[in-house]
Design an enzyme around this catalytic site. Structure first.
Site, PDB file in Angstrom:
ATOM      1  N   ARG A  93      50.901   6.651  19.972  1.00 33.62           N
ATOM      2  CA  ARG A  93      50.356   5.553  20.777  1.00 33.62           C
ATOM      3  C   ARG A  93      49.869   6.050  22.143  1.00 33.62           C
ATOM      4  NH1 ARG A  93      55.356   1.813  23.013  1.00 33.62           N
ATOM      5  NH2 ARG A  93      56.865   3.458  23.387  1.00 33.62           N
ATOM      6  N   GLY A 127      50.444   1.171  17.955  1.00 33.99           N
ATOM      7  CA  GLY A 127      49.895   2.006  19.011  1.00 33.99           C
ATOM      8  C   GLY A 127      49.877   1.364  20.379  1.00 33.99           C
ATOM      9  N   ARG A 180      50.317   8.208  32.590  1.00 33.42           N
ATOM     10  CA  ARG A 180      51.302   9.008  33.329  1.00 33.42           C
ATOM     11  C   ARG A 180      50.667  10.318  33.784  1.00 33.42           C
ATOM     12  NH1 ARG A 180      53.687  10.730  28.096  1.00 33.42           N
ATOM     13  NH2 ARG A 180      55.185   9.039  28.172  1.00 33.42           N
ATOM     14  N   ASP A 258      61.087  16.389  20.997  1.00 35.17           N
ATOM     15  CA  ASP A 258      59.713  16.029  21.351  1.00 35.17           C
ATOM     16  C   ASP A 258      59.635  15.358  22.715  1.00 35.17           C
ATOM     17  OD1 ASP A 258      61.059  13.958  19.647  1.00 35.17           O
ATOM     18  OD2 ASP A 258      59.356  12.758  20.307  1.00 35.17           O
ATOM     19  N   ASN A 259      60.783  15.049  23.312  1.00 30.82           N
ATOM     20  CA  ASN A 259      60.806  14.457  24.654  1.00 30.82           C
ATOM     21  C   ASN A 259      61.189  15.462  25.743  1.00 30.82           C
ATOM     22  OD1 ASN A 259      60.031  11.915  23.840  1.00 30.82           O
ATOM     23  ND2 ASN A 259      62.110  11.135  23.643  1.00 30.82           N
TER      24      ASN A 259
END
Length: 478
Positions: A93, A127, A180, A258-259
């Site tokens: 997303r 998404g 971001r 993945d973070n």
């Protein structure tokens, strides 16, 4: 209006090639209402002169920025989610929208999105991002930046006029798209995908690109040497991030591989929380039933994730050298934690041993007494110079207990840090700026009920005042 002279666009991520991303199209939204604009960072990167409608063109409709990426890139990666490997991840997303350089120090920066529409990695999801989720991310990033945590910055939040169905909040709920600003979106999971695919050529390409772009000091002429040097540098950076979370009383909530990005910058805020009191078992996510990502387990979890990164590098370096590189994590964690505590207390360092003794005494006090976490740092910012102020605190009874005496004794040996601002109006108030979950819900309630953003805006002003008073904004990593 064109960007200012500070604006220096880049398309560097494209050099990795199409094996690393998918070109995608942004969603078309029925509405664009600007809810948050990070003017401080916009000025720093040369975009502060954009009019609001131009801002919406770029960060709501995603018209390309001059000289940067002409098409959004949905990045490919895998990852361990609650320690179960998932090879079906990727930007589901969001996408990499633009790159440019920091106007102050020249670092390459990414603009990434959240809620910008479906991609090949959406896995039947819509998404989209809820407006509440966007508001929560603004609050998290603003608070963490003010507390001295190396974090992504929320650059823009635009309400998009759709009604979303969600299982974890009242639906239909309002929609948004967030942008971001981050140093990098290269994750541990980016490396994991290439190991899973047995794609050593692209693994080597990613390693060399990452070192050259983000940590040139780790470059070695010999491949095995630079793989180990890279891992050691990532260990130090991730340790720094984890130490800053602990000193801030912050629980990220979802520490999947993945973070975790390899530049050691906190990002991607879902079910985050701040501690009311010191509690190692405090969790942020209602679905973290075993407490895997609890406050006190965050350092161990980060190290577990770094072991997964080391596994990815085994095709390029010997196991023994990678194990040695992993050894950099623990001493870096202790060093960075002590430094973060000293910065939060506004004290001049006396060396690792004495600084560490103070940090240990304070941590023991917070653990044993359950004194309010943020109130304690607020009351004793400046050390003995704040003794009179602490004596008038709502937490004064905690400081009268014998368990505080080791802290008081240790504080008495430290001098205030240069530039301490105890005369700032922030320190005239009885309680600190906090961001506990009940406060977050209270800030959202008037937005949901009456589209009243006044409390939200007031809170951002309060956070900026805290940051100004404490001088705690995190120094940029090399």
């Amino acid at each position: 209006m064109p960007p200012s002279a500070e604006y220096r666009a880049s398309t560097l991520h494209q050099e990795l090639g199409p094996d690393f991303y998918d070109i995608v199209q942004p969603a078309r939204f029925p509405q664009h209402v600007l809810r948050y604009r990070n003017q401080r960072w916009a000025e720093r990167v040369g975009l502060g002169s954009l009019a609001d409608e131009e801002w919406l063109d770029h960060f709501g409709r995603f018209e390309p920025l001059p000289g940067s990426l002409q098409q959004p890139l949905a990045l490919r990666y895998h990852g361990h989610q609650f320690r179960t490997y998932n090879p079906h991840l990727g930007d589901g997303r969001g996408f990499l929208f633009a790159q440019f350089h920091d106007g102050q120090d020249g670092r390459l920066l990414d603009l990434g999105t959240k809620g910008s529409g479906q991609t090949p990695w959406s896995r039947h999801a819509d998404g989209r991002l809820t407006l509440k989720g966007g508001v929560r991310e603004v609050l998290a990033t603003e608070m963490l930046e003010a507390l001295g945590v190396e974090t992504s910055k929320t650059f823009s939040l635009v309400e998009t006029g759709e009604e979303l169905e969600r299982g974890d909040e009242p639906s239909p709920t309002r929609s948004s798209v967030l942008v971001r600003l981050s140093h990098s979106h290269i994750r541990i999971g980016t490396f994991q995908r290439l190991l899973y695919l047995d794609d050593t050529a692209n693994l080597r390409k990613l390693l060399d690109y990452t070192i050259r772009t983000y940590m040139p000091q780790a470059w070695r002429d010999e491949e095995a040497g630079r793989a180990s040097a890279f891992l050691e540098e990532v260990c130090r950076r991730v340790a720094r991030m984890g130490a800053q979370w602990m000193a801030a009383g912050f629980v990220h909530g979802v520490l999947n591989t993945d973070n975790i990005n390899v530049t050691g910058e906190s990002f991607d805020y879902g079910p985050w929380r701040f501690l009311p009191v010191y509690e190692p078992g405090f969790t942020a996510a209602y679905f973290d039933e075993t407490g895997l990502y609890a406050f006190g387990r965050q350092p161990d979890t980060l190290l577990w994730n770094l072991f997964r990164l080391a596994e990815c590098l085994l095709p390029l370096a010997e196991q023994s050298s990678l194990e040695q590189a992993l050894g950099a994590f623990e001493p870096a964690l202790h060093r960075e934690f002590t430094g973060a505590v000293m910065r939060r207390l506004g004290l001049r360092s006396k060396g690792f041993e004495q600084d560490g003794a103070l940090a240990k005494a304070l941590w023991t006090f917070l653990h044993e007494t359950k004194a309010p976490f943020e109130q304690t740092f607020f009351d004793w910012h400046g050390g003995r110079a704040s003794a009179e102020r602490a004596a008038a605190s709502p937490s004064a009874n905690f400081y009268a207990q014998t368990s505080f005496e080791p802290v008081r004794t240790a504080l008495g040996t430290f001098d205030p840090a240069p530039g301490l601002r105890l005369d700032h109006p922030y320190f005239a108030r009885p309680t600190p700026c906090t961001m506990l979950i009940d406060e977050v819900e209270a800030l959202w309630a008037p937005i949901a009920a009456a589209d009243d953003w006044s409390a939200f805006r007031s809170k951002l002003t309060e956070i900026r005042g805290m940051a100004e008073a404490c001088g705690a904004e995190c120094p940029v990593q090399a």
